[in-house]
Scaffold this motif. Structure first.
Motif, PDB file in Angstrom:
ATOM      1  N   GLY A  26       9.559  15.603   6.061  1.00 54.44           N
ATOM      2  CA  GLY A  26       9.365  14.550   5.087  1.00 54.44           C
ATOM      3  C   GLY A  26       8.134  13.722   5.421  1.00 54.44           C
ATOM      4  O   GLY A  26       7.557  13.814   6.504  1.00 54.44           O
ATOM      5  N   ASN A  27       7.737  12.892   4.489  1.00 53.74           N
ATOM      6  CA  ASN A  27       6.577  12.019   4.683  1.00 53.74           C
ATOM      7  C   ASN A  27       6.828  11.046   5.826  1.00 53.74           C
ATOM      8  O   ASN A  27       7.903  10.461   5.945  1.00 53.74           O
TER       9      ASN A  27
ATOM     10  N   ARG B  57      -5.486   9.041   6.865  1.00 53.83           N
ATOM     11  CA  ARG B  57      -6.109   7.905   7.542  1.00 53.83           C
ATOM     12  C   ARG B  57      -5.316   6.626   7.302  1.00 53.83           C
ATOM     13  O   ARG B  57      -5.157   5.800   8.195  1.00 53.83           O
ATOM     14  N   GLN B  58      -4.782   6.456   6.083  1.00 59.60           N
ATOM     15  CA  GLN B  58      -3.941   5.295   5.800  1.00 59.60           C
ATOM     16  C   GLN B  58      -2.661   5.322   6.646  1.00 59.60           C
ATOM     17  O   GLN B  58      -2.218   4.289   7.153  1.00 59.60           O
ATOM     18  N   THR B  59      -2.072   6.489   6.783  1.00 57.36           N
ATOM     19  CA  THR B  59      -0.857   6.631   7.577  1.00 57.36           C
ATOM     20  C   THR B  59      -1.120   6.278   9.035  1.00 57.36           C
ATOM     21  O   THR B  59      -0.323   5.586   9.682  1.00 57.36           O
ATOM     22  N   ALA B  60      -2.247   6.735   9.568  1.00 55.76           N
ATOM     23  CA  ALA B  60      -2.608   6.413  10.951  1.00 55.76           C
ATOM     24  C   ALA B  60      -2.763   4.911  11.137  1.00 55.76           C
ATOM     25  O   ALA B  60      -2.357   4.359  12.167  1.00 55.76           O
ATOM     26  N   GLU B  61      -3.323   4.238  10.143  1.00 58.45           N
ATOM     27  CA  GLU B  61      -3.522   2.791  10.243  1.00 58.45           C
ATOM     28  C   GLU B  61      -2.198   2.040  10.290  1.00 58.45           C
ATOM     29  O   GLU B  61      -2.093   0.996  10.934  1.00 58.45           O
ATOM     30  N   VAL B  62      -1.181   2.561   9.607  1.00 57.71           N
ATOM     31  CA  VAL B  62       0.134   1.913   9.615  1.00 57.71           C
ATOM     32  C   VAL B  62       0.886   2.212  10.911  1.00 57.71           C
ATOM     33  O   VAL B  62       1.434   1.308  11.550  1.00 57.71           O
TER      34      VAL B  62
ATOM     35  N   GLY C 271       5.261   4.734  -0.719  1.00 54.59           N
ATOM     36  CA  GLY C 271       5.012   5.438   0.530  1.00 54.59           C
ATOM     37  C   GLY C 271       4.610   4.504   1.657  1.00 54.59           C
ATOM     38  O   GLY C 271       5.034   4.680   2.810  1.00 54.59           O
ATOM     39  N   MET C 272       3.790   3.503   1.342  1.00 56.96           N
ATOM     40  CA  MET C 272       3.392   2.530   2.360  1.00 56.96           C
ATOM     41  C   MET C 272       4.596   1.740   2.851  1.00 56.96           C
ATOM     42  O   MET C 272       4.748   1.489   4.065  1.00 56.96           O
TER      43      MET C 272
END
Length: 222
Positions: free
Chosen positions: A175-176, A62-67, A34-35
């Motif tokens: 989708g993701n 929160r991880q998605t926002a960081e990317v 996913g990352m």
């Protein structure tokens, strides 16, 4: 009249997504695949420029926002946490298909209550209040473009509930790492309690790619 754009984006892929499990409040992270997908989307397509990011408190968001928005001011919004699946948490549709509570929940639609979990009507009130608070904050802070990193269940039901054009939740499955841009004006929101579904996020990407929704009211760790 000033218009305000809010970009609703689903978090990156998790192992629960891959396994088809109902994961609402379990704080599972974005998986390695996913990352990698998020970085590819970021580097290949065009995500909107924003002045502020609002994010679900769960780690995957929160991880998605960081990317996607590493240098943006981020505010955690409890209202944008995923639906609480209660006794169905961590299970697959196959594991639940003979469960009478599950059957009643599915046939009861959004107004049903998951045993040990959340009532659908209360869920809708929560996420509508969340978008209201975001809009109020944007007007106060003079922010005209913001991202909300949240869950597929939140996006589907929010857009279906108060978005225009009027569609079923499944029609807003994403989708993701993907999502929709909505446009709000003070008059439209204060008078009619609705907003316009304006575009897809990111630009140039197929919105239905990797969608995880199976049913208008059944969302798998969205």
């Amino acid at each position: 009249m000033i218009t305000y754009k809010i970009h609703l984006i689903r978090h990156g892929l998790t192992e629960a997504n891959q396994a088809g499990r109902y994961i609402g409040r379990t704080d599972t992270p974005v998986c390695g695949e996913g990352m990698e997908e998020l970085r590819t989307l970021r580097d290949t397509y065009e995500y909107p420029v924003v002045q502020k990011v609002y994010v679900s408190p769960l780690l995957r968001c929160r991880q998605t926002a960081e990317v996607l928005y590493p240098d943006s001011f981020t505010q955690v919004m409890e209202a944008f946490a995923e639906y609480d699946f209660g006794d169905f948490e961590g299970k697959t549709m196959e594991e639940l298909k003979d469960n009478e509570d599950f059957r009643r929940w599915v046939t009861g639609g959004l107004q049903g209550t998951v045993p040990g979990g959340e009532n659908g009507g209360e869920f809708m009130k929560r996420i509508i209040l969340g978008i209201h608070d975001v809009f109020q904050d944007m007007m106060k802070q003079k922010v005209t473009s913001a991202a909300v990193i949240t869950h597929g269940g939140v996006i589907m039901n929010l857009l279906s509930g108060v978005g225009v054009p009027k569609r079923e939740p499944i029609d807003y499955a994403v989708g993701n790492g993907r999502g929709f841009t909505i446009v709000m004006t003070p008059q439209m929101w204060m008078r009619d309690r609705c907003f316009e579904v304006f575009d897809v996020v990111p630009k140039g990407e197929r919105i239905g790619s990797n969608a995880g929704a199976l049913d208008p009211f059944i969302t798998l760790d969205e």
